[in-house]
Motif scaffolding. Sequence first.
Motif, PDB file in Angstrom:
ATOM      1  N   SER A 284       8.691  -0.273   1.526  1.00  0.00           N
ATOM      2  CA  SER A 284       8.811   0.737   0.475  1.00  0.00           C
ATOM      3  C   SER A 284       8.264   0.211  -0.840  1.00  0.00           C
ATOM      4  CB  SER A 284      10.269   1.147   0.291  1.00  0.00           C
ATOM      5  OG  SER A 284      10.819   1.506   1.510  1.00  0.00           O
TER       6      SER A 284
ATOM      7  N   VAL B   4       4.054   5.398   4.202  1.00  0.00           N
ATOM      8  CA  VAL B   4       4.208   6.836   4.450  1.00  0.00           C
ATOM      9  C   VAL B   4       4.428   7.095   5.931  1.00  0.00           C
ATOM     10  CG1 VAL B   4       3.133   9.073   4.143  1.00  0.00           C
ATOM     11  CG2 VAL B   4       2.682   7.260   2.515  1.00  0.00           C
TER      12      VAL B   4
ATOM     13  N   ARG C   9       4.712   0.820  -1.530  1.00  0.00           N
ATOM     14  CA  ARG C   9       4.438   2.140  -2.074  1.00  0.00           C
ATOM     15  C   ARG C   9       4.690   2.152  -3.580  1.00  0.00           C
ATOM     16  NH1 ARG C   9       1.319   6.057  -0.465  1.00  0.00           N
ATOM     17  NH2 ARG C   9       1.865   7.920  -1.570  1.00  0.00           N
TER      18      ARG C   9
ATOM     19  N   LEU D 266      -1.387   1.118   1.579  1.00  0.00           N
ATOM     20  CA  LEU D 266      -0.890   2.282   0.837  1.00  0.00           C
ATOM     21  C   LEU D 266      -0.346   3.338   1.801  1.00  0.00           C
ATOM     22  CD1 LEU D 266      -0.941   3.213  -2.136  1.00  0.00           C
ATOM     23  CD2 LEU D 266      -3.098   4.322  -1.649  1.00  0.00           C
TER      24      LEU D 266
END
Lengths: 328, 470
Positions: free
Chosen positions: B273, B335, B276, B331
């Motif tokens: 996380s 997700v 991100r 990146l």
Amino acid sequence: MRVRTARRLTTAHGVTLGLALIPVAMFVVIVTVLVLVSIPAILQYGLQGIFSTKISTVFSGIYTPGEVGLLPAITGTFLVAGVALVIAFPVALAMAIFATEFSPGGLGRALETVLTLFAGIPPIIYALLSVFVAQQFMQPKFSGEGLPLDVITSLPGIPPYNPGMLPREQSVLLGSIMLSLLVIPFMAPIMLDAIRTVPHDLKEGSLALGANRWHTLRRIVLPTAASGIATGVSLGLLKVIGDVIIVAWAIGFVKSGLPDPIWDIFERAAPLTSTGAGLLNGFEAAGTSNISGGSVAFFAGLLLLMIAFTILGVTSWLQKWLTRRYVQ
Amino acid sequence: MKATLEEQPIAALSPASTAQPVKGASAASQLGNRAVPAVTMFVSFAALVVGFLTLTQNTYEDYPIPVLGVLCVVLQIQFLDTYRRRGVWSWRVLMLSGLTFGILLVLQALPEYVTGLQLNVIVHHSLFSSIGLFIVALPALGAALYEWFGATPRAEDIAHYPLILFPIVLVLGLYILLIVQLLSRGTTNVDWIILRQPYFNYSWPVKEYIAGDWPRWTSESRLQVGLLNYILGTILLMILTTLISLPIGVGAGIYLSEYGGGRLGSLIRFTVSSLRAISLLILGLTAYSLARFSGDTLLAGLLRGTYFNGWEERLTTGGSFLTASITLALLIIPVIMRATEEGARSLPTELREGSLALGASEQTTLYRVVVPWALPNIVTAVLLGCAEAGGSVAVLMFIAGRGDYGIGITRQVTSLAYFIFDTYYGDPGFKGLMQPFQFTAGVLLLIINLSLGILALWLKHRLTKRHRGM
């Protein structure tokens, strides 16, 4: 309840663990590289040099080697993040409230779909269109477009260097407007989920006691969802602080000296991201691309990392506090 | 049940507890009851429209002050009318009227250009006019709606619609304006042949034979304007990034949902996380270091990228598509991981237990039950991640080139998004040549990303139907 057949390490367990450890390893490598490369910068310029207010690269007109102060950039980061959040937060919250509590017909669902699509618009397009916003909005409203120079100089209360700066194409306000357009489609769905997952019992209890929707929203729904809304705000903030290209385009790469007064949002106070990019690119362009010159850019990256983790920490503390205060 | 509750005015809570029942009144008196709120509604709506106009144009400066004056008077009339109809002094409306008058006086007193506080700005009067109009017109519209709908608790809900809708309309209008602007600038005066040919600008040596003379070397140069290499580069970047990030993201997500209950799981969740959360500049620096620190080692050919200069393969000064994809994958992985974990966690326990009870092993259950269940989430995340990778410049800006030596895994990375950046910050020759096409590239990027987004939404709907039976 989870059902397990046997407690041994299966192939799937091992393979997925191996795959999951790859990004972790990359993260460790990134942080190590950031720290290792920024050490020469600290050795060469010293912490005083890095936290001074003078900075110059080949982009800034007059290039003086050795001026690498990052203090204006740190100020710019906080200015941009603050203004962009002030614009984006009410709009995102209004969208979330509209789509969950106030939507007549299928308008809320349509808004959700539109937001999903808007979230796919890349930052470079907002950067490209910032020129349009500057021409159509910023210049007529904020730069005295069409005024002759002697009238501008006779206006009271503007800094003496201003007339040379007009009409401006870049400012913190412009960058913040474009950044808020970027983050609204990211913040609104998170807030929307937070509001939607408020238990129905609470809402219906309030409605059954005779409160109307607005009072239920203010007294029951928003406090209960406050923790999720804080998540949305923190993710939006991280995105604002982390963006490079919009701020580079709409605010500029490098700005020497602190804005005066410090909250002057019409100044071109370039934030850390674009300053880092400008430093690295500038040293490349100047031909002095030894790593100790560009390593100040890595130090800027390290600062950004620290800011990001501070935000994450504050958010988790805030979430705990909000949950304790409103939910339990 | 809910609806009926809301529509009934509840006497104890309603501020209009002394209200005369509207039900028994005749049609004519109903019209009389609603005439003043209707006028207020009209005037405040007109004030909002004038506010929008003054926000966008400087030339509507004659209108705000008369509109504010009319609004001030109308609000006072509504104040009296409310007492006539309901016997209630609505002091808020009177205060709003006073505020309107105050703003009117302030606007009258302000000069055309406002400066001060040593701020580096010259603000035009019309900005204050529009802000003043919005500040007054929104509550006025709310008050008018409240009276029009009979001053019930339900009417209080409706009275807040303008407040909620106003920022949404303002921002959606801005989005639409910007997209229309992009489309109109990107599609006019464009020769569509630029989409079919790549950009070339290089020279190469040619051996020239002239009769009766020694052979000699001259150089031939080729200049061609086009966007094909940027389009192909974007697509290659998306494909490579997907190939790298899909297995890692899905694997990590499955690990977290199936085995990652312990401390190691939370460590992985936190770290990924954080990928991100960190700045795009850091990812750009990572790509730069990957390319730069590979030096002249064997990896350099892969990470720095090569080009063919006529005689031999040479290392570029930037980085290859592979470097960019590895960095972009960092990146996208969070997700995909989050989506996979969420999808796998939403699997009903009955399905898992049913599969296990039928004798399937845990792994078979994983492949046959868990992954198909999570598939809609994974596909959506991959497509949206692809769009993000294609549109990202910050990661590429230190390593990208112009792609005029061809597109390939070990060629120098380029994409449409970088092209737009390059037309603004590139060298003057390139800028002069390619700047007319930056909006065209923007339109292409927008089309690619929006179609990926639409495809993601549609596939999610389809796959949810198919694999989850919903």
